[in-house]
Write a protein that holds these residues in place. Structure first.
Motif, PDB file in Angstrom:
ATOM      1  N   CYS A 164       0.834  -1.178   0.072  1.00 16.57           N
ATOM      2  CA  CYS A 164      -0.087   0.064   0.129  1.00 16.57           C
ATOM      3  C   CYS A 164       0.675   1.162  -0.013  1.00 16.57           C
ATOM      4  O   CYS A 164       0.538   2.181  -0.876  1.00 16.57           O
ATOM      5  N   ILE A 165       1.877   1.326   0.759  1.00 20.86           N
ATOM      6  CA  ILE A 165       2.630   2.441   0.847  1.00 20.86           C
ATOM      7  C   ILE A 165       3.474   2.581  -0.543  1.00 20.86           C
ATOM      8  O   ILE A 165       3.581   3.853  -1.038  1.00 20.86           O
ATOM      9  N   LEU A 166       4.041   1.873  -1.058  1.00 16.01           N
ATOM     10  CA  LEU A 166       4.458   1.947  -2.145  1.00 16.01           C
ATOM     11  C   LEU A 166       3.904   2.317  -3.798  1.00 16.01           C
ATOM     12  O   LEU A 166       4.126   2.573  -4.730  1.00 16.01           O
ATOM     13  N   THR A 167       2.418   1.601  -3.559  1.00 21.40           N
ATOM     14  CA  THR A 167       1.591   1.802  -4.749  1.00 21.40           C
ATOM     15  C   THR A 167       0.658   3.100  -4.350  1.00 21.40           C
ATOM     16  O   THR A 167      -0.083   3.477  -5.323  1.00 21.40           O
ATOM     17  N   GLY A 168       0.162   3.292  -3.337  1.00 19.01           N
ATOM     18  CA  GLY A 168      -1.095   4.273  -3.078  1.00 19.01           C
ATOM     19  C   GLY A 168      -2.218   3.591  -3.100  1.00 19.01           C
ATOM     20  O   GLY A 168      -3.227   4.257  -3.058  1.00 19.01           O
ATOM     21  N   LYS A 169      -2.219   2.509  -3.313  1.00 22.63           N
ATOM     22  CA  LYS A 169      -3.533   1.457  -3.197  1.00 22.63           C
ATOM     23  C   LYS A 169      -4.047   0.740  -2.000  1.00 22.63           C
ATOM     24  O   LYS A 169      -3.059   0.206  -1.491  1.00 22.63           O
ATOM     25  N   HIS A 170      -5.008   0.546  -2.237  1.00 21.14           N
ATOM     26  CA  HIS A 170      -5.862  -0.452  -1.163  1.00 21.14           C
ATOM     27  C   HIS A 170      -5.194  -1.893  -1.507  1.00 21.14           C
ATOM     28  O   HIS A 170      -4.993  -2.132  -2.564  1.00 21.14           O
ATOM     29  N   ALA A 171      -5.137  -2.721  -0.259  1.00 23.52           N
ATOM     30  CA  ALA A 171      -4.675  -4.107  -0.638  1.00 23.52           C
ATOM     31  C   ALA A 171      -5.535  -4.818  -1.456  1.00 23.52           C
ATOM     32  O   ALA A 171      -5.157  -5.644  -2.206  1.00 23.52           O
ATOM     33  N   ALA A 172      -6.561  -4.518  -1.204  1.00 24.47           N
ATOM     34  CA  ALA A 172      -7.755  -5.034  -2.083  1.00 24.47           C
ATOM     35  C   ALA A 172      -7.577  -4.919  -3.574  1.00 24.47           C
ATOM     36  O   ALA A 172      -8.033  -5.777  -4.555  1.00 24.47           O
ATOM     37  N   ARG A 173      -6.907  -3.843  -3.773  1.00 22.52           N
ATOM     38  CA  ARG A 173      -6.581  -3.509  -5.276  1.00 22.52           C
ATOM     39  C   ARG A 173      -5.243  -4.122  -5.793  1.00 22.52           C
ATOM     40  O   ARG A 173      -5.244  -4.588  -6.870  1.00 22.52           O
ATOM     41  N   HIS A 174      -4.328  -3.953  -5.029  1.00 24.87           N
ATOM     42  CA  HIS A 174      -2.871  -4.439  -5.465  1.00 24.87           C
ATOM     43  C   HIS A 174      -2.841  -5.901  -5.275  1.00 24.87           C
ATOM     44  O   HIS A 174      -1.817  -6.580  -5.755  1.00 24.87           O
ATOM     45  N   GLY A 175      -3.707  -6.474  -4.495  1.00 26.82           N
ATOM     46  CA  GLY A 175      -3.903  -8.032  -4.395  1.00 26.82           C
ATOM     47  C   GLY A 175      -3.075  -8.722  -3.190  1.00 26.82           C
ATOM     48  O   GLY A 175      -2.919  -9.872  -3.089  1.00 26.82           O
ATOM     49  N   ILE A 176      -1.979  -7.986  -2.608  1.00 27.41           N
ATOM     50  CA  ILE A 176      -1.160  -8.474  -1.563  1.00 27.41           C
ATOM     51  C   ILE A 176      -1.990  -8.337  -0.114  1.00 27.41           C
ATOM     52  O   ILE A 176      -2.153  -7.237   0.284  1.00 27.41           O
ATOM     53  N   THR A 177      -2.576  -9.456   0.105  1.00 30.95           N
ATOM     54  CA  THR A 177      -3.532  -9.195   1.408  1.00 30.95           C
ATOM     55  C   THR A 177      -3.045 -10.227   2.395  1.00 30.95           C
ATOM     56  O   THR A 177      -3.614  -9.768   3.676  1.00 30.95           O
ATOM     57  N   SER A 178      -2.151 -10.798   2.525  1.00 24.97           N
ATOM     58  CA  SER A 178      -1.327 -11.354   3.605  1.00 24.97           C
ATOM     59  C   SER A 178      -0.021 -11.483   3.670  1.00 24.97           C
ATOM     60  O   SER A 178       0.570 -10.800   2.682  1.00 24.97           O
ATOM     61  N   ALA A 179       0.617 -11.806   4.802  1.00 22.90           N
ATOM     62  CA  ALA A 179       2.270 -11.548   4.788  1.00 22.90           C
ATOM     63  C   ALA A 179       2.828 -12.724   4.081  1.00 22.90           C
ATOM     64  O   ALA A 179       3.686 -13.624   4.602  1.00 22.90           O
ATOM     65  N   THR A 180       2.833 -12.645   2.620  1.00 23.64           N
ATOM     66  CA  THR A 180       3.137 -13.821   1.694  1.00 23.64           C
ATOM     67  C   THR A 180       4.301 -13.319   1.038  1.00 23.64           C
ATOM     68  O   THR A 180       4.570 -14.156   0.048  1.00 23.64           O
ATOM     69  N   GLY A 181       4.923 -12.327   1.143  1.00 22.56           N
ATOM     70  CA  GLY A 181       5.986 -11.812   0.306  1.00 22.56           C
ATOM     71  C   GLY A 181       7.075 -12.667   0.248  1.00 22.56           C
ATOM     72  O   GLY A 181       7.879 -12.137  -0.441  1.00 22.56           O
ATOM     73  N   HIS A 182       7.372 -13.563   1.039  1.00 20.96           N
ATOM     74  CA  HIS A 182       8.692 -14.539   1.092  1.00 20.96           C
ATOM     75  C   HIS A 182       8.339 -15.761   0.473  1.00 20.96           C
ATOM     76  O   HIS A 182       9.482 -16.789   0.448  1.00 20.96           O
ATOM     77  N   ILE A 183       7.301 -15.937  -0.061  1.00 17.58           N
ATOM     78  CA  ILE A 183       6.744 -17.190  -0.698  1.00 17.58           C
ATOM     79  C   ILE A 183       6.932 -16.985  -2.258  1.00 17.58           C
ATOM     80  O   ILE A 183       6.947 -16.162  -2.743  1.00 17.58           O
ATOM     81  N   SER A 184       7.340 -18.103  -2.895  1.00 17.80           N
ATOM     82  CA  SER A 184       7.475 -18.069  -4.414  1.00 17.80           C
ATOM     83  C   SER A 184       6.056 -17.443  -5.171  1.00 17.80           C
ATOM     84  O   SER A 184       5.301 -17.666  -4.825  1.00 17.80           O
ATOM     85  N   PRO A 185       6.664 -16.451  -6.177  1.00 15.96           N
ATOM     86  CA  PRO A 185       5.294 -15.875  -6.691  1.00 15.96           C
ATOM     87  C   PRO A 185       4.491 -16.782  -7.442  1.00 15.96           C
ATOM     88  O   PRO A 185       5.233 -17.919  -7.997  1.00 15.96           O
ATOM     89  N   GLN A 186       3.307 -16.713  -7.623  1.00 14.60           N
ATOM     90  CA  GLN A 186       2.139 -17.422  -8.324  1.00 14.60           C
ATOM     91  C   GLN A 186       2.727 -17.313 -10.025  1.00 14.60           C
ATOM     92  O   GLN A 186       2.942 -16.208 -10.349  1.00 14.60           O
ATOM     93  N   GLY A 187       2.473 -18.218 -10.569  1.00 16.66           N
ATOM     94  CA  GLY A 187       2.551 -18.201 -12.157  1.00 16.66           C
ATOM     95  C   GLY A 187       1.404 -17.591 -12.774  1.00 16.66           C
ATOM     96  O   GLY A 187       0.316 -17.165 -12.190  1.00 16.66           O
ATOM     97  N   ALA A 188       1.372 -17.599 -14.101  1.00 18.68           N
ATOM     98  CA  ALA A 188       0.478 -17.138 -15.050  1.00 18.68           C
ATOM     99  C   ALA A 188      -0.933 -17.952 -14.643  1.00 18.68           C
ATOM    100  O   ALA A 188      -0.933 -19.234 -14.391  1.00 18.68           O
ATOM    101  N   GLY A 189      -1.948 -17.269 -14.907  1.00 15.58           N
ATOM    102  CA  GLY A 189      -3.435 -17.979 -14.505  1.00 15.58           C
ATOM    103  C   GLY A 189      -3.738 -18.132 -13.031  1.00 15.58           C
ATOM    104  O   GLY A 189      -4.663 -18.919 -12.759  1.00 15.58           O
ATOM    105  N   PHE A 190      -2.845 -17.525 -12.049  1.00 14.47           N
ATOM    106  CA  PHE A 190      -3.128 -17.659 -10.818  1.00 14.47           C
ATOM    107  C   PHE A 190      -4.623 -17.130 -10.485  1.00 14.47           C
ATOM    108  O   PHE A 190      -5.161 -15.934 -10.879  1.00 14.47           O
ATOM    109  N   GLU A 191      -5.267 -18.168  -9.655  1.00 13.67           N
ATOM    110  CA  GLU A 191      -6.636 -17.510  -9.415  1.00 13.67           C
ATOM    111  C   GLU A 191      -6.652 -17.130  -7.843  1.00 13.67           C
ATOM    112  O   GLU A 191      -6.133 -17.870  -7.012  1.00 13.67           O
ATOM    113  N   ILE A 192      -7.159 -15.848  -7.722  1.00 12.16           N
ATOM    114  CA  ILE A 192      -7.072 -15.410  -6.301  1.00 12.16           C
ATOM    115  C   ILE A 192      -7.996 -16.368  -5.168  1.00 12.16           C
ATOM    116  O   ILE A 192      -7.737 -16.522  -4.220  1.00 12.16           O
ATOM    117  N   LEU A 193      -9.336 -16.801  -5.841  1.00  6.24           N
ATOM    118  CA  LEU A 193     -10.086 -17.676  -5.080  1.00  6.24           C
ATOM    119  C   LEU A 193      -9.948 -18.830  -5.605  1.00  6.24           C
ATOM    120  O   LEU A 193     -10.514 -19.395  -6.497  1.00  6.24           O
TER     121      LEU A 193
END
Length: 524
Positions: free
Chosen positions: A89-118
């Motif tokens: 949120c700090i670096l984008t000016g966006k709510h977490a709902a919009r930028h998609g990072i909603t939990s403390a998962t920044g140390h986990i491998s990034p999801q690939g193409a076609g990743f489904e949020i739900l």
């Protein structure tokens, strides 16, 4: 001959005029105020009342408290309940709902193409299908660092990142020219002490940290090292203004601490009876010293008058870890060296106590989302004042740009608004309501929720809860501890605020938990 003398005279006059004009231009340039330097000092897991300036009578934070006397201190500032979402949120000016990072998962491998949020399925013991957090800050975001870099700033990130495990998502790819960091990074390398064991190359993994952090002398404390790296950047000779993003590892787990400091707090009694953990007090003292060293470096270089300093935290204080309620503590204690002596020093105390706020980190109550926030810019920001405007993480980006005299980038949609006029004593904040969204765990239904604050009224909507437990309404003006739920007695207020909350969720594209068709309740 006469013509030659005349030409020579004209040349002298012309050269003199040009020189005079250049002198005037140079004088005008030097008189023109340069863009301000910017330091964003972010503490990890520091609760709203975890320093003297915010009411602690146990922790000793002299540098932070002295800074508060020269700053504008906000009483009603917010962040996400966990760190990676707030950082995004700090670096984008966006709510977490919009930028998609909603939990403390920044140390986990990034999801690939076609990743489904739900996710399409959930285990049968899980009542709801809850959204998955994005594990990285999308490179398509035009970050605060990129905006400042492109405006002529030198930019540096020092400390915890937690917004992407692999190189395409590291700070160097998000606008920072200098970066001192490592991955994976939910906590610090070396359990806070050198040797840190960070590798300069290769792929990061659970057992292998990779990044730009280098070992210091044996036993060096990482919080002290962050101060050294920050000062090195501040003291770099350059005509450009700088942006220093110093994100401390303290006071996050695994709670490495200097025992000589901890001993000094072991016999201290908190007059308020709230905070009584000498390990946390020790760690906060180190964070305070780091902050003080940075302030001293700014003063030593004569930069105080043209440097904006922001002091903030990424979420509320931790009130659960290492307590009897923490089921994994005993298992972690066997493999994490700093935890071996936790009970010796801290007993059964949680890391901190957020009273009078309710709960803490990972909670949508005030204890999890209300954080310390202070701003200083001598002569420009009203100093030694307290402000009750409702502001938050999403507002830092547009506010810093406004103070620096820069326009918001048209390529970056933002939810945050600038409150530069509030900082400079020129008006009130033009905001109807503030929102928070955390769809993971906690509350009735254990599927997270969202809240809206309008004025002093705060409505929480719990996802997955039974109808009679779905809403909680509080009047924060007289109930900062959220002890009296007014939802049943004020149904019209609930409907009105919930309509605003629903609009927010739609506008930001928030993904909501859904009932799990495979759910099978465990027999009692």
């Amino acid at each position: 001959m006469r013509s030659g003398r005349s030409l020579s005279g004209l040349s002298i006059i012309l050269v003199s005029a040009i020189a005079l004009l250049c002198d005037e231009v140079e004088a005008a340039e030097s008189a023109r105020p340069s863009r301000p330097n910017i330091i964003l000092f972010l503490v990890d897991d520091m609760g709203w009342s975890d320093c003297g300036a915010y009411g602690s009578t146990y922790y000793e934070t002299p540098n932070i408290d002295a800074f508060a006397k020269k700053a504008m201190r906000f009483t009603d500032a917010y962040a996400q309940p966990l760190c990676s979402p707030t950082r995004g949120c700090i670096l984008t000016g966006k709510h977490a709902a919009r930028h998609g990072i909603t939990s403390a998962t920044g140390h986990i491998s990034p999801q690939g193409a076609g990743f489904e949020i739900l996710p399409a399925a959930a285990p049968p013991n899980q009542r709801m299908r809850t959204p998955a957090s994005k594990n990285y800050l999308d490179p398509e975001e035009y970050t605060l660092a990129e905006a400042l870099r492109d405006a002529g700033y030198r930019t540096a990130h020092v400390g915890k990142w937690h917004l992407g495990l692999i190189r395409p998502h590291w700070p160097e790819r998000q606008g920072f020219e200098v970066a001192f960091h490592c991955h994976p990074d939910p906590g610090p390398p070396g359990f806070y002490f050198s040797p840190y064991g960070v590798h300069p190359s290769g792929a990061p993994s659970q057992g292998r940290r990779v990044g730009t952090i280098t070992d210091g002398p044996k036993g060096e404390y990482i919080v002290d090292r962050l101060a050294d790296e920050a000062i090195r950047f501040i003291e770099t000779d350059s005509e450009k203004p700088f942006f220093l993003n110093l994100w401390s590892y303290g006071v996050h787990g695994p709670w490495g601490h200097k025992e000589e400091y901890t001993k000094g707090f072991a016999s201290k009694v908190d007059p308020s009876g709230r905070q009584q953990n000498p390990i946390m007090a020790s760690m906060l003292r180190s964070v305070d010293e780091c902050f003080g060293k940075v302030l001293t470096a700014v003063e030593r270089r004569g930069l105080s008058g043209n440097t904006i300093i922001v002091f903030n935290s990424d979420n509320g204080g931790n009130v659960v870890s290492n307590t009897p309620a923490d089921q994994g503590f005993q298992q972690r204690k066997a493999t994490v060296p700093p935890l071996a002596t936790w009970e010796q020093w801290a007993g059964k105390n949680p890391p901190t106590n957020n009273a009078p706020l309710r709960e803490g980190k990972a909670s949508l109550y005030e204890g999890g989302t209300r954080v310390p926030l202070m701003w200083s810019w001598p002569g420009k920001i009203t100093s030694g004042t307290t402000n009750a405007s409702v502001v938050g993480h999403i507002d830092l980006y547009p506010t810093l740009l406004a103070l620096a005299g820069l326009d918001k980038p048209t390529s970056q949609a933002m939810d945050g608004i600038s409150y530069a006029n509030v900082l400079q004593g020129g008006g009130t904040l033009d905001r109807v309501a503030f929102f928070n969204y955390f769809p993971h765990f906690g509350g009735p239904g254990n599927a997270g929720g969202a809240w809206v604050r309008r004025g002093n009224r705060k409505l929480i909507r719990w996802f997955g809860a039974a109808p009679e437990e779905r809403f909680e309404l509080y009047d924060l003006s007289g109930d900062i501890g959220e002890s009296k739920n007014l939802a049943a007695s004020e149904p019209e207020e609930v409907r009105d605020l919930d309509a605003q909350l629903e609009q927010f969720l739609e506008d930001t594209g928030a993904v909501l938990p859904q009932p799990n068709p495979a759910y099978r309740p465990t027999p009692k």
